[in-house]
Scaffold this active site. Structure first.
Site, short mmCIF file in Angstrom:
data_model
loop_
_atom_site.label_atom_id
_atom_site.label_comp_id
_atom_site.label_asym_id
_atom_site.label_seq_id
_atom_site.Cartn_x
_atom_site.Cartn_y
_atom_site.Cartn_z
N LYS A 224 31.64 -27.52 -1.82
CA LYS A 224 32.56 -26.48 -2.26
C LYS A 224 31.79 -25.20 -2.49
CE LYS A 224 37.00 -26.19 -3.42
NZ LYS A 224 38.08 -27.10 -3.01
N1 GLU Z 1 40.18 -26.12 -0.21
C1 GLU Z 1 40.92 -27.25 0.27
C2 GLU Z 1 40.73 -28.44 -0.65
O1 GLU Z 1 40.43 -28.29 -1.80
C3 GLU Z 1 40.63 -27.56 1.73
C4 GLU Z 1 39.24 -28.00 2.06
C5 GLU Z 1 38.94 -28.12 3.54
O2 GLU Z 1 39.85 -28.03 4.33
O3 GLU Z 1 37.76 -28.30 3.84
O4 GLU Z 1 40.96 -29.55 -0.29
#
Ligand code: GLU
Length: 477
Positions: free
Chosen positions: A108
């Site tokens: 993240k």
């Molecule tokens: N930000 C989204 C999540 O928390 C998508 C993550 C992604 O597609 O890699 O799942």
């Protein structure tokens, strides 16, 4: 993060949930610890010259687990982004990817910024500079680390990131796969914008296919007519509420936003509310419903389904006791703190956990990544061939009917639908639906199959952690 005295931090809350699950598992303490910890967090501070002076920004990219690579997870732009939060979210990505079987580790990113304070050109400069810092350290890379949108970012930022990567890696034929959630014209995939909300809808549809599970929440019947409260009408909340009300007959009786809440016993028109927000920048003065400043109180409204779709920690020790929803589906990441989770479970609420409920986004990101690596749109080779074969059958049926004087006629609606070959959007939705159903079954098997497991969250963690552990065990550490 909503900070309430006496509550653990977001990352501690995720770890406590993890600990609750591993108590039911037979992992060696060493492996347990290896899976729990966040592998690394990179912090970067960089300067951008804006409005005649240099402004310094702080950003993070955490990698929670590299048991599979690339690692995957969004990049968030918000003023309260911090290391603890990014690490918690990276851990949730590991468990989420394992649960829905997307072949990624968890990561993240976040940038401390209030995007509303900058114009588009400034945001592009800042995003590109942040991307540059991550790309040069392989923290954005199609084979190693693939970001996506999250709070405060969208297709636009992903297109800038993809372009920045391509400029720095001019000979990488797979450059587009370095980030997902891109606009269609920059290598994106149909259905990615709606994906997380669509996933929430598919998750609820699957839940409502199981009378036993519905009964556990003290509910009965179908989704049709269920009274729903939605917190946050951003990308996720908007799509979830729109699809549930327009396609499944659910009644959206309240929408909570930053500046207050709208309520209507008759049900709100989600699209209309959204258009109002786009037009006026707020839900205030929306003509079709009652408005209250005391948005947080509306979270406590008596309803069948509560969808927290905004941010972490909104249901915490300060309000959990007063939450009346029977079924809570966590469309956001971490909206219920560890302490609140315990209170709600004691009250008999069923919680469909974040790592499952909002996995639609990363699932369709996976499809997009595969599309980028295969350099071809889904359905391009098969669609017309599929239509031709169906046409063959329809013609043959009609010929037989005419020859034998049977008088059969295929209804025009059937013919139209049957003769239509699946395009990319239909394939994406089908893949997402299948993923959400399969993952629910996996959680459900643990939830119902083991006497010591009382809730879906522990079941979800058990499924995920077992899969991560199995990967480590087979490849060796
Ligand atoms: N930000 C989204 C999540 O928390 C998508 C993550 C992604 O597609 O890699 O799942």
């Amino acid at each position: 993060m909503v900070v309430v005295a006496g509550e653990p931090s977001f990352r501690e809350s995720v770890d406590l949930m993890f600990n609750r699950a591993v108590r039911h598992m037979d992992l060696s303490p060493g492996l347990e610890q290896k899976i729990r910890v966040c592998n690394s967090t990179y912090t970067v501070r960089f300067g951008v010259r804006l409005r005649g002076k240099i402004e310094t920004f702080t950003g993070y990219r955490s990698v929670h687990s590299e048991h599979m690579e690339p690692v995957k997870g969004g990049i968030r732009f918000a003023s309260n982004v911090n290391q603890d939060e990014v690490e918690a979210l990276a851990a949730l990505m590991t468990y989420k990817c394992a649960l829905v079987e997307t072949p990624f580790g968890g990561s993240k990113g976040g940038l401390c910024i209030d995007p509303r304070q900058y114009d588009e050109r400034e945001l592009e400069l800042i995003t590109r500079r942040f991307a540059y810092e991550l790309i040069k350290r392989d923290l954005i890379n199609p084979a190693q680390n693939v970001p996506a949108p999250d709070m405060g970012t969208s297709e636009r930022e992903m297109a800038w990131i993809a372009d920045q990567y391509a400029r720095m890696n001019t000979t990488d034929i797979n450059a587009k796969a370095c980030v997902t959630g891109k606009p269609l014209n920059a290598g994106g995939i149909m259905g990615r914008v709606e994906a997380t909300g669509r996933g929430v809808q598919y998750a609820l549809r699957e839940f409502f296919r199981h009378p036993e599970d519905i009964a556990k929440a003290g509910l009965s019947g179908k989704l049709d007519g269920k009274r729903v409260v939605v917190q946050g009408l951003g990308n996720v909340g908007y799509h979830a509420a729109k699809f549930l009300s327009e396609e499944d007959g659910a009644k959206i009786i309240a929408i909570l936003e930053r500046d207050g809440a709208l309520t209507s016993d008759a049900g709100l028109d989600v699209e209309d509310v959204r258009q109002w927000i786009v037009k006026t920048g707020s839900i205030r003065d929306y003509p079709g419903a009652a408005f209250t400043d005391a948005g947080a109180k509306v979270l406590e409204t008596e309803c069948d389904i509560l969808i927290p779709a905004a941010m972490e920690g909104v249901i915490n020790l300060s309000n959990a006791e007063r939450i009346q929803a029977r079924l809570i589906i966590e469309a956001a990441n971490g909206p219920i703190t560890f302490g609140a989770d315990e209170i709600l479970r004691k009250k008999g609420a069923v919680i469909i956990p974040d790592m499952y409920a909002n996995a639609g986004g990363v699932t369709v990101s996976y499809f997009e990544w595969v599309k980028n690596l295969s350099h071809i749109r889904f359905g391009r080779m098969q669609r017309r061939a599929e239509e031709t074969r169906h046409e063959l059958l329809v013609n043959e049926l009609e010929r037989l009917s005419a020859d034998k004087g049977l008088g059969w006629t295929l209804s025009p609606d059937f013919k139209k639908r049957y003769l239509h070959g699946a395009g990319e959007l239909e394939l994406v939705r089908s893949g997402l639906d299948d993923t959400m159903r399969t993952a629910y079954q996996a959680m459900r098997d643990v939830w119902h199959g083991r006497d010591d497991v009382e809730d879906l969250r522990v079941a979800a963690y058990i499924v995920s952690i077992s899969r991560v552990a199995a990967t480590y065990q087979s490849k060796g550490l």
